[in-house]
Motif scaffolding. Structure first.
Motif, PDB file in Angstrom:
ATOM      1  N   VAL A  77       0.772  -1.253   0.046  1.00 20.87           N
ATOM      2  CA  VAL A  77      -0.165   0.020   0.005  1.00 20.87           C
ATOM      3  C   VAL A  77       0.816   1.271  -0.205  1.00 20.87           C
ATOM      4  CG1 VAL A  77      -1.939  -1.100   1.152  1.00 20.87           C
ATOM      5  CG2 VAL A  77      -0.274  -0.023   2.500  1.00 20.87           C
ATOM      6  N   PHE A  78       2.178   1.261  -0.258  1.00 19.21           N
ATOM      7  CA  PHE A  78       3.057   2.194  -0.327  1.00 19.21           C
ATOM      8  C   PHE A  78       2.557   3.279  -1.173  1.00 19.21           C
ATOM      9  CE2 PHE A  78       6.701   4.433  -2.172  1.00 19.21           C
ATOM     10  CZ  PHE A  78       7.402   4.808  -1.226  1.00 19.21           C
ATOM     11  N   GLY A  79       2.102   3.041  -2.474  1.00 21.73           N
ATOM     12  CA  GLY A  79       1.285   4.109  -3.299  1.00 21.73           C
ATOM     13  C   GLY A  79       0.294   4.785  -3.032  1.00 21.73           C
ATOM     14  N   ARG A  80      -0.688   4.057  -2.004  1.00 23.55           N
ATOM     15  CA  ARG A  80      -1.710   4.434  -1.593  1.00 23.55           C
ATOM     16  C   ARG A  80      -1.637   5.297  -0.299  1.00 23.55           C
ATOM     17  NH1 ARG A  80      -5.373  -0.686  -0.873  1.00 23.55           N
ATOM     18  NH2 ARG A  80      -6.878   1.079  -0.698  1.00 23.55           N
ATOM     19  N   LEU A  81      -0.591   5.373   0.510  1.00 25.98           N
ATOM     20  CA  LEU A  81      -0.625   6.122   1.552  1.00 25.98           C
ATOM     21  C   LEU A  81      -1.188   7.289   1.924  1.00 25.98           C
ATOM     22  CD1 LEU A  81       2.892   4.986   2.905  1.00 25.98           C
ATOM     23  CD2 LEU A  81       0.829   4.135   3.601  1.00 25.98           C
ATOM     24  N   GLY A  82      -1.135   8.299   0.776  1.00 26.32           N
ATOM     25  CA  GLY A  82      -1.545   9.454   0.763  1.00 26.32           C
ATOM     26  C   GLY A  82      -3.072   9.713   0.570  1.00 26.32           C
ATOM     27  N   ALA A  83      -3.269   8.675  -0.613  1.00 32.00           N
ATOM     28  CA  ALA A  83      -4.917   8.584  -0.645  1.00 32.00           C
ATOM     29  C   ALA A  83      -5.639   8.036   0.607  1.00 32.00           C
ATOM     30  CB  ALA A  83      -5.190   7.660  -2.035  1.00 32.00           C
ATOM     31  N   LEU A  84      -4.976   7.084   1.155  1.00 28.72           N
ATOM     32  CA  LEU A  84      -5.597   6.532   2.311  1.00 28.72           C
ATOM     33  C   LEU A  84      -5.944   7.428   3.340  1.00 28.72           C
ATOM     34  CD1 LEU A  84      -3.968   3.098   2.424  1.00 28.72           C
ATOM     35  CD2 LEU A  84      -6.328   3.498   2.270  1.00 28.72           C
ATOM     36  N   GLN A  85      -4.806   8.339   3.667  1.00 29.14           N
ATOM     37  CA  GLN A  85      -4.945   9.278   4.694  1.00 29.14           C
ATOM     38  C   GLN A  85      -5.936  10.602   4.333  1.00 29.14           C
ATOM     39  OE1 GLN A  85      -0.688  10.195   7.092  1.00 29.14           O
ATOM     40  NE2 GLN A  85      -0.371   9.106   4.894  1.00 29.14           N
ATOM     41  N   GLN A  86      -5.728  10.838   3.256  1.00 27.19           N
ATOM     42  CA  GLN A  86      -6.744  11.903   2.672  1.00 27.19           C
ATOM     43  C   GLN A  86      -8.303  11.404   2.920  1.00 27.19           C
ATOM     44  OE1 GLN A  86      -5.687  12.998  -1.189  1.00 27.19           O
ATOM     45  NE2 GLN A  86      -3.610  13.824  -0.683  1.00 27.19           N
ATOM     46  N   ALA A  87      -8.461  10.041   2.823  1.00 26.43           N
ATOM     47  CA  ALA A  87      -9.709   9.607   2.777  1.00 26.43           C
ATOM     48  C   ALA A  87     -10.214   9.502   4.299  1.00 26.43           C
ATOM     49  CB  ALA A  87      -9.866   8.194   2.093  1.00 26.43           C
ATOM     50  N   GLY A  88      -9.418   9.623   5.305  1.00 34.82           N
ATOM     51  CA  GLY A  88      -9.772   9.586   6.740  1.00 34.82           C
ATOM     52  C   GLY A  88      -9.057   8.415   7.385  1.00 34.82           C
ATOM     53  N   HIS A  89      -8.365   7.625   6.741  1.00 28.85           N
ATOM     54  CA  HIS A  89      -7.734   6.566   7.374  1.00 28.85           C
ATOM     55  C   HIS A  89      -6.387   7.027   7.884  1.00 28.85           C
ATOM     56  CE1 HIS A  89     -10.929   4.136   5.706  1.00 28.85           C
ATOM     57  NE2 HIS A  89     -10.561   4.499   4.639  1.00 28.85           N
ATOM     58  N   SER A  90      -6.088   6.917   9.162  1.00 27.45           N
ATOM     59  CA  SER A  90      -4.946   7.732   9.778  1.00 27.45           C
ATOM     60  C   SER A  90      -3.601   6.783   9.867  1.00 27.45           C
ATOM     61  CB  SER A  90      -5.456   8.129  11.407  1.00 27.45           C
ATOM     62  OG  SER A  90      -5.638   7.062  12.020  1.00 27.45           O
ATOM     63  N   LEU A  91      -4.073   5.442   9.635  1.00 27.71           N
ATOM     64  CA  LEU A  91      -3.050   4.448   9.696  1.00 27.71           C
ATOM     65  C   LEU A  91      -2.238   4.613  11.175  1.00 27.71           C
ATOM     66  CD1 LEU A  91      -1.410   4.961   6.276  1.00 27.71           C
ATOM     67  CD2 LEU A  91      -2.352   2.679   7.195  1.00 27.71           C
ATOM     68  N   PRO A  92      -3.126   4.525  12.211  1.00 26.69           N
ATOM     69  CA  PRO A  92      -2.571   4.663  13.592  1.00 26.69           C
ATOM     70  C   PRO A  92      -1.524   3.589  14.004  1.00 26.69           C
ATOM     71  CG  PRO A  92      -4.757   3.728  13.806  1.00 26.69           C
ATOM     72  CD  PRO A  92      -4.576   3.915  12.422  1.00 26.69           C
ATOM     73  N   HIS A  93      -0.669   4.039  14.908  1.00 33.32           N
ATOM     74  CA  HIS A  93       0.563   3.432  15.453  1.00 33.32           C
ATOM     75  C   HIS A  93      -0.167   2.284  16.172  1.00 33.32           C
ATOM     76  CE1 HIS A  93       4.036   1.908  17.760  1.00 33.32           C
ATOM     77  NE2 HIS A  93       4.740   2.417  16.844  1.00 33.32           N
ATOM     78  N   LEU A  94       0.295   1.025  15.972  1.00 35.78           N
ATOM     79  CA  LEU A  94      -0.203  -0.352  16.694  1.00 35.78           C
ATOM     80  C   LEU A  94      -0.074  -0.160  18.108  1.00 35.78           C
ATOM     81  CD1 LEU A  94      -1.152  -3.157  16.160  1.00 35.78           C
ATOM     82  CD2 LEU A  94       0.991  -3.865  16.308  1.00 35.78           C
ATOM     83  N   THR A  95       0.675   0.440  18.873  1.00 36.38           N
ATOM     84  CA  THR A  95       0.910   0.774  20.205  1.00 36.38           C
ATOM     85  C   THR A  95       0.249   2.030  20.818  1.00 36.38           C
ATOM     86  OG1 THR A  95       2.584  -0.826  20.387  1.00 36.38           O
ATOM     87  CG2 THR A  95       2.260   0.594  22.314  1.00 36.38           C
TER      88      THR A  95
END
Length: 591
Positions: free
Chosen positions: A119-137
């Motif tokens: 998902v490297f190429g999708r990181l920006g789009a995912l965050q713009q769509a509201g998916h914050s990719l929160p740290h596991l801990t």
């Protein structure tokens, strides 16, 4: 008769760099249906990311092709299918290279690959769509990370592999699937499991977790290694998985090492947190697993229960954090504290004189023997490690350490020439809704198939809360207490989980279980391992295994690729614990 016997799944690789002959050895021996290999880890993804940055056609584990070249004729002769995650960041590229290799040997094998994890190429789009990719801990959003991502790969489950095998693949190449998925996929294919066969899937995850690290299941890295007769080259493990997920862990006859309840327990406890072990296909409740010796080098894992998988899966994001370097000096003879202190003064002066030195760690290694009749025995080591910019932590640091040769403590010498240092990696374990992934199988015939997410419980909270266990009350003992190393009573296996360390401890004899569970509390662990005193620690009990598991938060900083801790992956943490002395009832100590 396929449907009437367990599938036999072997392993030939536990990491990128494992025994080069293992694939050929396992293929030559035969007697298995599928051979699997695990090549990926956090460090590996960083290595492959650097390779891909230089050459877009790379990004996979190149050693796999050499392994396959030696094993191919035996795989074909014995009708063995092959499933590996060696595709790394470029499973399509490795699949193409594999087809070329197969063709050069004159074989007609069907090669499929699985992707959708990258998902490297999708990181920006995912965050713009509201998916914050929160740290596991920590739960912090990826946007708070000060580093530039180099790789980002979600952990996929095993059903893509199952579909590839169902459609006739002889070789399946994947990217970043969960480690156990290379075993879960073949088992699901063999038994036609569906995504709601939770108990069976959980049993396969347990078996996969045991054999994924190769000879660690047959005596490697085992605290009871002295009881294993032939450990010079332990054999690689095999899992025989039945329709209900029950498995038998074994190895090929005549190979080194051993399979015992303890070697299997060691691997079940390796690199886990709470007993509810999360996998993209199922939540495996490791505290339900039971072990039974059923013959020489044969241990059955049974009773494993499963439940719905989590809504999210882990995304391993790596980047380059800066520059690191180190030097090791020898301290010999007398006045060792003063000698070490003098070096630290010089290092601190250097740190104050330059910009860009972010971290310094000074560790003394070993303990010199007084009045030694050998110089080496009267010597201990001093390791100085630094991180920062290349200008501060590179050649300039090495040069400053070399300058101490004639101007510091008596007897100073280094172990090895000065180095330029190297870039170090940083790691961000994130969470992402599984439904956002494009888990895809590229079949050998050119068709593609999308794998639907498993039966998820719903996209609720993105992190699983940790529940502190209730306090354990010490048990009264009537016999005399004696002071012995903890290792006389327990085995241990430790490892890294991002920036945390896992430490699994289990009794050598079941008679000691109640003593262990009542005695080895979080407070007692902090006493025995002072390095953990200021860290948050979670403690979990697995009574069926006679075990407790500790998750020590932040022991490794932000991860094994960036920590300056000497034991960067906490591999020896369990051995340190076993060397510590404690009071034990005399009746539990073997004479």
């Amino acid at each position: 008769m396929r449907a009437q016997r367990p599938i036999r799944i072997g392993n030939c690789s536990g990491f990128y760099g494992d025994r080069a002959s293992a694939m050929a050895d396992m293929a030559r021996a035969g007697g298995i249906d599928v051979l699997t290999g695990d090549y990926l880890a956090e460090v590996t993804m960083l290595i492959l990311g650097k390779a891909r940055a230089k050459d877009r056609t790379k990004g996979y584990a190149t050693t796999f092709l050499r392994h396959l070249d030696a094993a191919l004729e035996h795989l074909v002769a014995n009708g063995i299918r092959l499933v590996v995650n060696a595709g790394g960041l470029n499973p399509a590229g490795l699949a193409d290279a594999t087809r070329e290799l197969v063709a050069r040997h004159g074989y007609d094998l069907r090669v499929s690959h699985v992707d959708g994890d990258d998902v490297f190429g999708r990181l920006g789009a995912l965050q713009q769509a509201g998916h914050s990719l929160p740290h596991l801990t920590s739960g912090e959003a990826l946007s708070s990370w000060p580093h530039q991502p180099l790789t980002a790969n979600a952990y996929l489950g095993g059903f893509g592999i199952a579909r590839a095998l169902h459609n006739g693949a002889d070789i399946v190449i994947t990217g970043r699937v969960a480690d156990a998925s290379v075993v879960v996929g073949p088992a699901a294919w063999w038994w036609s499991w569906t995504p709601d066969d939770y108990d069976a899937l959980a049993g396969a995850v347990a078996a996969g977790h045991v054999i994924e690290c190769g000879p660690q299941a047959t005596g490697g890295n085992f605290s009871g290694f002295r009881a294993i007769a032939d450990l010079a080259q332990p054999g690689f493990p095999i899992a025989e998985i039945a329709a209900d997920g029950t498995s038998v862990i074994t190895k090929n006859p005549g190979t080194g090492g051993a399979v015992t309840s303890d070697t299997v327990a060691a691997q079940l406890l390796y690199e886990i947190g709470e007993p509810a072990y999360l996998n993209p296909d199922v939540t495996t409740h490791l505290d339900t697993a039971q072990l039974t010796d059923v013959g020489d080098d044969r241990v059955e894992i049974h009773g494993v229960r499963g439940s719905a998988p989590p809504a999210t899966t882990k995304v391993a994001i790596t980047g380059v954090g800066g520059w690191e370097n180190s030097v090791i000096l020898a301290l010999t003879g007398t006045d060792l504290d003063a000698k070490a202190a003098l070096v630290e003064q010089s290092v601190n002066r250097y740190k104050q004189s330059v910009d860009g030195l972010d971290a310094v760690a000074v560790d003394r290694i070993g303990q010199a023997q007084p009045d030694s009749d050998r110089q080496s025995a009267g010597t201990e080591l001093l390791r100085i490690a630094v991180q920062g910019t290349e200008q501060a932590a590179g050649r300039a640091f090495s040069s400053r350490m070399v300058e101490l040769a004639l101007s510091s403590y008596p007897g100073l010498y280094t172990l090895g020439p000065p180095q330029a240092g190297s870039a170090f990696g940083v790691y961000w374990p994130a969470l992402l809704d599984q439904r956002l992934l494009e888990h895809t199988v590229h079949h050998h015939d050119g068709t593609t198939e999308t794998i639907a997410p498993a039966n998820l419980p719903g996209a609720g909270g993105e992190a699983t809360p940790q529940v502190e266990p209730s306090p354990v009350q010490p048990l009264p003992y009537t016999d005399e207490m004696v002071v012995v190393p903890l290792g006389e009573i327990v085995h241990a296996r430790s490892g890294d989980k991002g920036g945390d360390a896992n430490l699994g401890v289990w009794v050598r004899n079941r008679d000691a279980w109640e003593w262990l569970r009542s005695t080895l509390t979080v407070d007692e662990l902090r006493r025995l391992l002072p390095e953990t005193r200021e860290l948050a620690i979670s403690r979990y009990e697995l009574p069926n295994l006679g075990a407790v598991n500790f998750l020590i938060r932040g022991l490794l900083g932000t991860g094994a690729t960036s920590t300056l801790r000497l034991d960067a992956q906490a591999k020896a943490l369990g051995e340190w614990l076993r060397s510590r002395t404690t009071k034990v009832p005399r009746s539990l100590v073997k004479t």
